[in-house]
Design a protein around this motif. Sequence first.
Motif: not given
Length: 244
Positions: A61-68, A76-92, A96-98
């Motif tokens: 879910p976190l991998a898919k949230a990053l791509l979304s 995703v890989l070139s995103a600034p760190l502060e933007d990456m830190l805003q991404v979270s998801a729920l596992d199965n 919460s996965l952050k």
Amino acid sequence: MAEGEPPISETILPDPALPEHGGHRQRLRDRARRGGTSVLPDYEVLELFLFRSIPQRDVKPLAKALLSRFGSLSAVLSAPLEDMLQVSALDNKGRSLKMTPDIALDLQLMFEATRRLMAEPLKRSTVISSWQALLSYLRVTLAHEPREQFRLLFLDKKNQLIADEIMNYAPAYPREIMRRALELSASSVILCHNHPSGDPMPSQGDIDMTKAIIAAGKPLKIAIHDHLIVGREGVLSMKQVGAI
């Protein structure tokens, strides 16, 4: 044994010692080994990296949230760190996965390794004769950069790369470029920057600034080979379109 069923010896049973996602991790790794990583979709490539950063959790879910959130693997890989830190998801299991600074750094290291790999051909030959390699490098480096970034490629008399540097925009930009070129004993410079809007067409400001930099270099005998503008769909040469 019913007709059509595989022999018991060929039936793969889940390992009761592994958590539910542990079997998925092993299956994904096995599939990557057998078929090669190039066949994996983007979210599974991200999963494989996240396995090491987040043990004992379902990371799909976190991998898919990053791509979304960012739109593509390279973004995703070139995103600034502060933007990456805003991404979270729920596992199965609904937990919460952050993203954390350490996880974001792992992904940024993957991007940096790719950027350096793409830069290698530029170091081994003249930049002018490796033009396609240069364009590929700039697409990887700048196409998904969410903020405008200026990169300067300083070349020697043989058009070999001396340095690839980022310089922040300032009113004294032309003078600062020439100062740095003199420090490096550069004979010429290729200007590069991205348009986060995605459209690589030069603005009037781009054109005026480039002409000011060219003028600043003339008395110093420092040439501006080109100004390359990177958008999501490609790289535009201001020289080729007659803008300079």
